[in-house]
Design an enzyme around this catalytic site. Structure first.
Site, PDB file in Angstrom:
ATOM      1  N   LYS A   1      -8.481  -1.187  -2.937  1.00  0.00           N
ATOM      2  CA  LYS A   1      -9.668  -1.223  -2.651  1.00  0.00           C
ATOM      3  C   LYS A   1     -10.520  -0.645  -3.893  1.00  0.00           C
ATOM      4  CE  LYS A   1      -9.284   1.697   1.769  1.00  0.00           C
ATOM      5  NZ  LYS A   1      -7.597   1.770   2.011  1.00  0.00           N
TER       6      LYS A   1
ATOM      7  N   GLU B   1       5.428   0.762   4.744  1.00  0.00           N
ATOM      8  CA  GLU B   1       5.406   2.560   4.064  1.00  0.00           C
ATOM      9  C   GLU B   1       4.922   3.759   5.356  1.00  0.00           C
ATOM     10  OE1 GLU B   1       2.371   3.750   2.193  1.00  0.00           O
ATOM     11  OE2 GLU B   1       1.437   1.939   1.890  1.00  0.00           O
TER      12      GLU B   1
HETATM   13  N1  PSU Z   1      -4.805   2.932  -0.897  1.00  0.00           N
HETATM   14  C1  PSU Z   1      -5.173   2.261   0.661  1.00  0.00           C
HETATM   15  N2  PSU Z   1      -4.195   3.145   1.632  1.00  0.00           N
HETATM   16  C2  PSU Z   1      -2.920   4.042   1.451  1.00  0.00           C
HETATM   17  C3  PSU Z   1      -2.466   4.367  -0.152  1.00  0.00           C
HETATM   18  C4  PSU Z   1      -3.201   3.769  -0.892  1.00  0.00           C
HETATM   19  O1  PSU Z   1      -5.803   1.886   0.924  1.00  0.00           O
HETATM   20  O2  PSU Z   1      -2.992   4.683   2.193  1.00  0.00           O
HETATM   21  C5  PSU Z   1      -1.510   5.101  -0.009  1.00  0.00           C
HETATM   22  C6  PSU Z   1      -0.335   3.992  -0.457  1.00  0.00           C
HETATM   23  O3  PSU Z   1       0.915   5.089   0.348  1.00  0.00           O
HETATM   24  C7  PSU Z   1      -0.440   4.454  -1.579  1.00  0.00           C
HETATM   25  C8  PSU Z   1      -0.784   5.566  -2.499  1.00  0.00           C
HETATM   26  O4  PSU Z   1       1.003   4.311  -1.822  1.00  0.00           O
HETATM   27  O5  PSU Z   1      -2.062   5.779  -1.360  1.00  0.00           O
HETATM   28  C9  PSU Z   1      -1.072   5.839  -3.715  1.00  0.00           C
HETATM   29  O6  PSU Z   1      -1.613   7.471  -4.098  1.00  0.00           O
HETATM   30  P1  PSU Z   1      -1.464   7.780  -5.441  1.00  0.00           P
HETATM   31  O7  PSU Z   1      -3.323   6.585  -5.496  1.00  0.00           O
HETATM   32  O8  PSU Z   1      -1.562   9.225  -5.025  1.00  0.00           O
HETATM   33  O9  PSU Z   1      -0.384   6.784  -6.126  1.00  0.00           O
END
Ligand code: PSU
Ligand code: MN
Length: 304
Positions: A161, A26
């Protein structure tokens, strides 16, 4: 498939045509997950590690309105330098960014979508989005989870996390029919730490076993992905007390500042990094490397 909006790099295209193993990566982790220049360095190292383990890396993003599988060094550098100024693109953002011919960084959900479109089955990242703490009120649930419920890509991560509500995240994944595998562990890893006190659905111990489970799913035509949770290497895991305190502080500050919507995850990631004085960044980088190696091994087995 309508390829009008797609651009697959020659290397990735050739590997897919020959049935060789490919691992999707990603780009929101590059733009929004880590600071420059460590983000670019990490992204390039991850590609190297995937190669060293016998697969071809396909970093994804949207550049000039095209969904891309396989980025150049310059494109990775560009996304890393632009950081939070790049649009973070999840499923709902794709149509407008494509129609405008704009650039965007792919979240886990968007990377799964691009991977499935071009025929990539395995994807490595750090952490996935999930059900946020307080979701009973805010309804903040990452689109990553619904994507796992509907798109047939295997995602290797280091668990989720503790900025998230981990028990609710597991419940949501169960509802969506997503199998949560612990790689060499019975316990869900919590990203910075190897433990969470929560169980996974199944423990599998080798890349071949994981590939066999995913192959069975594909052969059965069961929709949706699979989540492989790979614990951070012991040497880089953090003290749970230290990291949980940092996370609690970050969440309190986000609430106080009224941070909402797609800003929540990047805000918390950056805050936790600041509070731990960079220790969490070092761990974050190492767990991504560990996941890249495992994903490549799974892809190699799946291609057999
Ligand atoms: N969690 C992490 N590192 C990240 C992300 C999430 O530990 O970089 C990023 C990933 O790209 C994930 C996104 O798909 O955040 C999720 O965002 P949201 O919670 O807004 O869907
Ligand atoms: Mn959200």
């Amino acid at each position: 498939m309508n390829e009008k909006h797609l651009e697959v790099s020659p290397e990735v295209r050739a590997a897919l045509a020959a049935g060789k193993p490919v691992v999707a990566l990603e780009s929101t982790i590059i733009s929004h997950g880590m600071p420059y220049p460590q983000n670019v360095e990490t992204a390039l190292n991850v590609e190297r590690i995937v190669r060293e383990h016998g697969a071809v890396p396909a970093t994804t993003a949207i550049i000039g309105g095209k969904l891309k599988a396989g980025l150049s060094r310059d494109e990775i550098e560009y996304l890393g330098k632009k950081g939070m100024a790049v649009t973070k693109v999840s499923r709902r953002d794709i149509p407008v960014i494509v129609a405008k011919g704009a650039d965007g960084a792919s979240t886990v959900a968007t990377t799964m979508i691009i991977a499935a479109m071009v025929g990539i089955r395995v994807f490595a990242t750090g952490g996935i989005g999930g059900v946020h703490r307080g979701a009973q009120q805010t309804m903040d649930i990452s689109a990553d989870l619904d994507e796992l419920g509907q798109t047939a890509v295997l995602v290797v991560c280091a668990g989720a996390k503790a900025i998230l509500d981990l028990p609710l995240t597991l419940e949501y994944l169960e509802t969506k029919g997503v199998t949560v595998i612990g790689y060499g562990t019975d316990e869900l890893p919590a990203f910075y730490t190897r433990v969470s006190g929560l169980g996974v659905d199944y423990r599998l111990d080798t890349p071949a076993e994981v590939a066999a489970a995913f192959r069975a799913k594909l052969e059965l035509g069961l929709k949706g992905g699979m989540l492989v949770t790979n614990p951070i290497p012991e040497a880089y895991s953090m003290d749970p007390a230290v990291i949980n305190k940092a996370i609690d502080e970050a969440i309190a500050e986000a609430e106080e500042k009224g941070v909402k919507g797609k800003e929540v995850t990047p805000f918390l990631l950056a805050k936790v990094k600041d509070i731990t004085g960079g220790d969490s960044l070092a761990s974050n980088i190492q767990l991504v490397y560990n996941n890249a190696a495992l994903a490549a091994e799974i892809a190699v087995n799946l291609a057999k």
